[in-house]
Design a protein around this motif. Structure first.
Motif, PDB file in Angstrom:
ATOM      1  N   LEU A 155       0.855  -1.186   0.000  1.00 15.21           N
ATOM      2  CA  LEU A 155       0.000   0.000   0.000  1.00 15.21           C
ATOM      3  C   LEU A 155       0.888   1.232   0.000  1.00 15.21           C
ATOM      4  CD1 LEU A 155      -3.191  -0.242   0.199  1.00 15.21           C
ATOM      5  CD2 LEU A 155      -1.941  -2.272   0.911  1.00 15.21           C
ATOM      6  N   THR A 156       0.631   2.134  -0.928  1.00 19.67           N
ATOM      7  CA  THR A 156       1.422   3.352  -1.027  1.00 19.67           C
ATOM      8  C   THR A 156       0.513   4.494  -1.437  1.00 19.67           C
ATOM      9  OG1 THR A 156       3.433   4.313  -1.991  1.00 19.67           O
ATOM     10  CG2 THR A 156       2.050   2.994  -3.454  1.00 19.67           C
ATOM     11  N   VAL A 157       1.037   5.711  -1.439  1.00 23.50           N
ATOM     12  CA  VAL A 157       0.255   6.895  -1.794  1.00 23.50           C
ATOM     13  C   VAL A 157       0.779   7.463  -3.107  1.00 23.50           C
ATOM     14  CG1 VAL A 157      -0.421   9.226  -1.094  1.00 23.50           C
ATOM     15  CG2 VAL A 157      -0.231   7.415   0.622  1.00 23.50           C
ATOM     16  N   ALA A 158      -0.134   7.732  -4.045  1.00 16.17           N
ATOM     17  CA  ALA A 158       0.247   8.271  -5.347  1.00 16.17           C
ATOM     18  C   ALA A 158       0.798   9.689  -5.188  1.00 16.17           C
ATOM     19  CB  ALA A 158      -0.948   8.280  -6.287  1.00 16.17           C
ATOM     20  N   GLU A 159       1.906   9.960  -5.869  1.00 15.13           N
ATOM     21  CA  GLU A 159       2.518  11.284  -5.789  1.00 15.13           C
ATOM     22  C   GLU A 159       1.947  12.243  -6.827  1.00 15.13           C
ATOM     23  OE1 GLU A 159       6.686  10.751  -6.166  1.00 15.13           O
ATOM     24  OE2 GLU A 159       6.912   9.762  -4.211  1.00 15.13           O
ATOM     25  N   ARG A 160       1.359  11.709  -7.900  1.00 12.52           N
ATOM     26  CA  ARG A 160       0.822  12.559  -8.969  1.00 12.52           C
ATOM     27  C   ARG A 160      -0.231  11.776  -9.744  1.00 12.52           C
ATOM     28  NH1 ARG A 160       5.882  10.919 -10.133  1.00 12.52           N
ATOM     29  NH2 ARG A 160       6.168   9.553 -11.947  1.00 12.52           N
ATOM     30  N   GLN A 161      -0.964  12.487 -10.586  1.00 14.09           N
ATOM     31  CA  GLN A 161      -1.948  11.821 -11.439  1.00 14.09           C
ATOM     32  C   GLN A 161      -1.230  10.899 -12.416  1.00 14.09           C
ATOM     33  OE1 GLN A 161      -3.941  13.956 -14.717  1.00 14.09           O
ATOM     34  NE2 GLN A 161      -5.888  13.414 -13.730  1.00 14.09           N
TER      35      GLN A 161
ATOM     36  N   SER B 289      -2.832   0.193 -14.078  1.00 10.14           N
ATOM     37  CA  SER B 289      -3.565  -0.980 -14.553  1.00 10.14           C
ATOM     38  C   SER B 289      -4.965  -1.054 -13.957  1.00 10.14           C
ATOM     39  CB  SER B 289      -2.788  -2.254 -14.208  1.00 10.14           C
ATOM     40  OG  SER B 289      -2.471  -2.301 -12.830  1.00 10.14           O
ATOM     41  N   ALA B 290      -5.227  -0.252 -12.901  1.00 13.51           N
ATOM     42  CA  ALA B 290      -6.558  -0.231 -12.280  1.00 13.51           C
ATOM     43  C   ALA B 290      -7.333   1.034 -12.631  1.00 13.51           C
ATOM     44  CB  ALA B 290      -6.423  -0.347 -10.762  1.00 13.51           C
ATOM     45  N   GLY B 291      -6.794   1.852 -13.521  1.00 13.00           N
ATOM     46  CA  GLY B 291      -7.450   3.096 -13.903  1.00 13.00           C
ATOM     47  C   GLY B 291      -6.590   4.302 -13.579  1.00 13.00           C
ATOM     48  N   VAL B 292      -7.196   5.486 -13.646  1.00 13.63           N
ATOM     49  CA  VAL B 292      -6.469   6.726 -13.395  1.00 13.63           C
ATOM     50  C   VAL B 292      -6.468   7.023 -11.902  1.00 13.63           C
ATOM     51  CG1 VAL B 292      -6.348   9.199 -13.874  1.00 13.63           C
ATOM     52  CG2 VAL B 292      -7.132   7.620 -15.649  1.00 13.63           C
ATOM     53  N   CYS B 293      -5.287   7.331 -11.368  1.00 14.98           N
ATOM     54  CA  CYS B 293      -5.193   7.733  -9.966  1.00 14.98           C
ATOM     55  C   CYS B 293      -4.835   9.206  -9.894  1.00 14.98           C
ATOM     56  CB  CYS B 293      -4.151   6.900  -9.225  1.00 14.98           C
ATOM     57  SG  CYS B 293      -2.443   7.241  -9.720  1.00 14.98           S
ATOM     58  N   GLN B 294      -5.206   9.836  -8.785  1.00 16.23           N
ATOM     59  CA  GLN B 294      -4.886  11.234  -8.545  1.00 16.23           C
ATOM     60  C   GLN B 294      -3.847  11.326  -7.430  1.00 16.23           C
ATOM     61  OE1 GLN B 294      -6.235  13.485 -10.556  1.00 16.23           O
ATOM     62  NE2 GLN B 294      -7.563  11.946 -11.525  1.00 16.23           N
ATOM     63  N   ALA B 295      -3.144  12.433  -7.386  1.00 15.51           N
ATOM     64  CA  ALA B 295      -2.177  12.641  -6.308  1.00 15.51           C
ATOM     65  C   ALA B 295      -2.879  12.524  -4.965  1.00 15.51           C
ATOM     66  CB  ALA B 295      -1.522  14.010  -6.450  1.00 15.51           C
ATOM     67  N   GLY B 296      -2.322  11.737  -4.060  1.00 15.36           N
ATOM     68  CA  GLY B 296      -2.908  11.538  -2.745  1.00 15.36           C
ATOM     69  C   GLY B 296      -3.759  10.293  -2.626  1.00 15.36           C
ATOM     70  N   ASP B 297      -4.090   9.653  -3.755  1.00 11.01           N
ATOM     71  CA  ASP B 297      -4.853   8.406  -3.691  1.00 11.01           C
ATOM     72  C   ASP B 297      -4.015   7.296  -3.057  1.00 11.01           C
ATOM     73  OD1 ASP B 297      -7.103   9.447  -4.832  1.00 11.01           O
ATOM     74  OD2 ASP B 297      -6.759   8.618  -6.832  1.00 11.01           O
ATOM     75  N   VAL B 298      -4.691   6.369  -2.404  1.00 13.93           N
ATOM     76  CA  VAL B 298      -4.022   5.190  -1.850  1.00 13.93           C
ATOM     77  C   VAL B 298      -4.042   4.097  -2.915  1.00 13.93           C
ATOM     78  CG1 VAL B 298      -4.011   3.448  -0.033  1.00 13.93           C
ATOM     79  CG2 VAL B 298      -4.737   5.791   0.483  1.00 13.93           C
ATOM     80  N   LEU B 299      -2.869   3.564  -3.228  1.00  6.44           N
ATOM     81  CA  LEU B 299      -2.742   2.533  -4.255  1.00  6.44           C
ATOM     82  C   LEU B 299      -2.448   1.190  -3.599  1.00  6.44           C
ATOM     83  CD1 LEU B 299      -0.477   4.407  -6.853  1.00  6.44           C
ATOM     84  CD2 LEU B 299      -2.975   4.423  -6.669  1.00  6.44           C
ATOM     85  N   GLY B 300      -3.175   0.174  -4.022  1.00  9.88           N
ATOM     86  CA  GLY B 300      -2.908  -1.177  -3.560  1.00  9.88           C
ATOM     87  C   GLY B 300      -2.289  -1.985  -4.682  1.00  9.88           C
ATOM     88  N   LEU B 301      -1.009  -2.339  -4.540  1.00  6.99           N
ATOM     89  CA  LEU B 301      -0.290  -3.101  -5.562  1.00  6.99           C
ATOM     90  C   LEU B 301      -0.223  -4.561  -5.137  1.00  6.99           C
ATOM     91  CD1 LEU B 301       1.078  -0.070  -5.407  1.00  6.99           C
ATOM     92  CD2 LEU B 301       2.689  -1.063  -7.021  1.00  6.99           C
ATOM     93  N   ILE B 302      -0.672  -5.455  -6.002  1.00  3.57           N
ATOM     94  CA  ILE B 302      -0.600  -6.885  -5.739  1.00  3.57           C
ATOM     95  C   ILE B 302       0.385  -7.502  -6.721  1.00  3.57           C
ATOM     96  CG2 ILE B 302      -1.870  -9.062  -5.665  1.00  3.57           C
ATOM     97  CD1 ILE B 302      -4.383  -7.506  -4.989  1.00  3.57           C
ATOM     98  N   ASP B 303       1.402  -8.159  -6.194  1.00  4.54           N
ATOM     99  CA  ASP B 303       2.458  -8.760  -7.022  1.00  4.54           C
ATOM    100  C   ASP B 303       3.049  -7.747  -8.000  1.00  4.54           C
ATOM    101  OD1 ASP B 303       2.059 -11.139  -5.703  1.00  4.54           O
ATOM    102  OD2 ASP B 303       0.706 -11.944  -7.227  1.00  4.54           O
ATOM    103  N   GLY B 304       3.145  -6.491  -7.556  1.00  8.32           N
ATOM    104  CA  GLY B 304       3.810  -5.460  -8.339  1.00  8.32           C
ATOM    105  C   GLY B 304       2.918  -4.628  -9.227  1.00  8.32           C
ATOM    106  N   ASP B 305       1.652  -5.002  -9.407  1.00  8.70           N
ATOM    107  CA  ASP B 305       0.737  -4.258 -10.275  1.00  8.70           C
ATOM    108  C   ASP B 305      -0.348  -3.573  -9.444  1.00  8.70           C
ATOM    109  OD1 ASP B 305       1.992  -5.038 -12.671  1.00  8.70           O
ATOM    110  OD2 ASP B 305       0.941  -6.966 -12.617  1.00  8.70           O
TER     111      ASP B 305
END
Length: 547
Positions: free
Chosen positions: A446-452, A456-472
């Motif tokens: 689990l990490t926080v996106a630094e920018r838009q 592979s899960a769609g568009v993220c915005q800065a500050g969103d929480v990203l869940g990466l499984i096996d690197g994706d």
């Protein structure tokens, strides 16, 4: 169109060359039959290039607080200096001089053709007795083709690559030992990889890399010191004046062969094959101040590191009583101080990976030595450490240490492997069990996106929480707890018996995060247990393992 390299191009070239040598290291090692069939040319070239790339990165890091980037001259000189102090083996030492020549003319604003021509000239001057059919031949052909090119820097680099490739293909007909083994020169093959990285850097397109092939006879068949070859390889850095180095060359040339002395401006890297290693070191003492002395016995492949003594020797005359080696140890790369404590308590030797600063192969070798065991299992715990870890393993093996590399890609896989480690088992059985445990562990971060960004899960915005499984990226959310829960559900949908949670320092600001995740697993998956570790400072926000 530009005719030379700027600082950014030098930086990218070094990184890509390092990656290329990492990918092709084993193939190059396998065809190493000249000047000594010791199967380490690819590893030595990789370690030399790694030192060059690290030096360039250090220059860029030093300029981050300033309003301008380093100049091409700054980057080129750093590349040359890094290669000089980190050069390994015969081919690595020659590569360092090739990079020095390239840097010299790049810093002066010369075009790429002129830089490669100077590189080839300096490399030949550094070798006491140049032999055709080697890396020197390939470098000269690349320089000649580049000089004849009339296009921009991309065309010049491509011409150099094609010239080098043609020269490499011809090496078996120039050097009898290559022809008998049915291979091209290993050093020249490594240089082709470096030139291929240059082509990709300036043109954006990577050239087709020919397969290195395999020798038709064993590279070590019949090769022993009894054949008349020198018994030792001696390498050291030397602080000395030019006049003293001239005398040193003559003395070392009389002592052995494969003499290469590279450098300048008071700092040199000396490489020679001799029967009398002590005499080679003494010659360095007479010339100036030798340090970082490395002596390798070819027949036993046992390397002895020199120490900086006041008398300039490597300390071999007065060996200290060495404490007894353990039979087996585990070396683990950990991304946080808390995990270092956990793995240390389990008996492992740890290497701390700081954010943005993955350990280099030299740090991994030092950790293997520090483990002080006859057998070592290395857990790198990151995909980007694959090449440095492999190079470290090869280096440690030359020192007589039996090392197995388990390609763990995340800290939770390393924890799983360490949990089943049993020193009382046979080494191979222990490695198989640890590898199976790591492979059975899926991992998430689990990490926080630094920018838009597109993921592979769609568009993220800065500050969103990203869940990466096996690197994706698999889940994008706005809340850490809910995103982590969604990641757990996806991972446990495929089954699992144990969930491992590693909390980073920043996760401590989320109220009751581990309790809420543990309760969710307990309520939704009755047969699944949960274990929680504090990753501490330097760890990712949240790591999850399911096994």
């Amino acid at each position: 169109m530009p005719q030379n390299l700027d600082a950014a191009a030098v930086r990218i070239w070094c990184a890509r060359a390092l990656d290329a040598l990492g990918r092709e290291r084993e193939e190059i090692d396998a065809i190493n039959v000249y000047p000594v069939a010791d199967g380490d040319t690819g590893t030595n070239l990789y370690l030399t290039m790694e030192s060059a790339a690290q030096a360039v990165e250090a220059v860029f890091t030093a300029h981050e607080t300033r309003a301008f980037e380093p100049s091409a001259a700054d980057a080129a000189r750093a590349m040359a200096h890094g290669a000089l102090i980190g050069a390994r083996g015969n081919s690595g030492t020659i590569l360092a001089q090739l990079l020095r020549g390239t840097a010299e003319r790049t810093a002066a604003g010369d075009d790429l053709g002129g830089a490669l021509r100077r590189a080839a000239e300096l490399a030949r001057e550094a070798v006491a007795h140049p032999v055709e059919g080697t890396i020197l031949t390939v470098a000269s052909a690349a320089a000649e083709a580049a000089t004849d090119s009339t296009g921009d820097v991309a065309h010049t680099a491509a011409a150099a690559y094609e010239g080098a490739r043609a020269a490499l293909d011809a090496t078996p007909g120039q050097l009898a030992v290559l022809g008998r083994a049915g291979v091209v020169d290993a050093g020249g093959r490594g240089l082709l990889a470096v030139l291929g990285a240059l082509v990709e850097t300036v043109s954006g397109q990577a050239p087709a890399i020919p397969a290195a092939g395999r020798p038709v006879t064993s590279v070590t068949e019949g090769r022993t010191c009894a054949d008349g070859d020198p018994a030792f390889e001696v390498i050291y850095l030397l602080e000395a004046a030019d006049e003293a180095v001239t005398r040193l060359r003559a003395r070392l040339d009389a002592l052995g062969d494969s003499l290469v002395v590279v450098g300048g401006d008071g700092l040199w890297n000396v490489h020679v094959h001799v029967d009398d290693a002590g005499a080679a070191v003494e010659a360095g003492v007479e010339a100036g101040r030798p340090y970082r002395i490395r002596i390798t016995h070819f027949e036993s492949a046992a390397s002895a590191d020199g120490t900086d003594r006041a008398d300039g020797t490597d300390g071999a005359a007065e060996p200290a009583r060495e404490r007894e080696r353990a039979q087996r140890a585990v070396v683990v790369v950990v991304p946080g101080e808390g995990l270092a404590g956990v793995c240390g308590d389990a008996g492992a030797t740890t290497v701390l990976a700081r954010p943005g600063e993955p350990p280099a192969s030299g740090e991994l070798v030092e950790a293997i030595r520090r483990a002080h065991a006859r057998e070592v299992v290395l857990l790198p715990n990151a995909p980007e450490l694959r090449h440095p870890a492999a190079a470290a393993v090869e280096q440690a093996r030359t020192e007589g240490i039996r090392v197995a590399l388990i390609p763990t890609r995340a800290a939770v896989q390393g924890i799983a492997a360490l949990a089943v480690h049993e020193p009382g088992r046979r080494f191979d059985e222990d490695v198989v069990a640890m590898t199976a445990a790591a492979g059975a562990t899926r991992y998430a971060e689990l990490t926080v996106a630094e920018r838009q960004s597109w993921t592979s899960a769609g568009v993220c915005q800065a500050g969103d929480v990203l869940g990466l499984i096996d690197g994706d990226v698999a889940v994008i959310g706005s809340d850490l707890t809910r995103t982590a829960t969604a990641v757990l559900d996806r991972m446990l949908a495929a089954g699992g018996e144990l969930v491992t949670l590693v909390l980073g320092e920043a996760a401590g600001s989320v109220p009751a995060l581990p309790d809420r995740l543990e309760r969710h697993v307990r309520d939704a998956y009755l047969a699944v247990d949960t274990v929680v570790y504090e990753g501490g400072r330097g760890s990712a926000l949240l790591l999850i393992g399911v096994e």
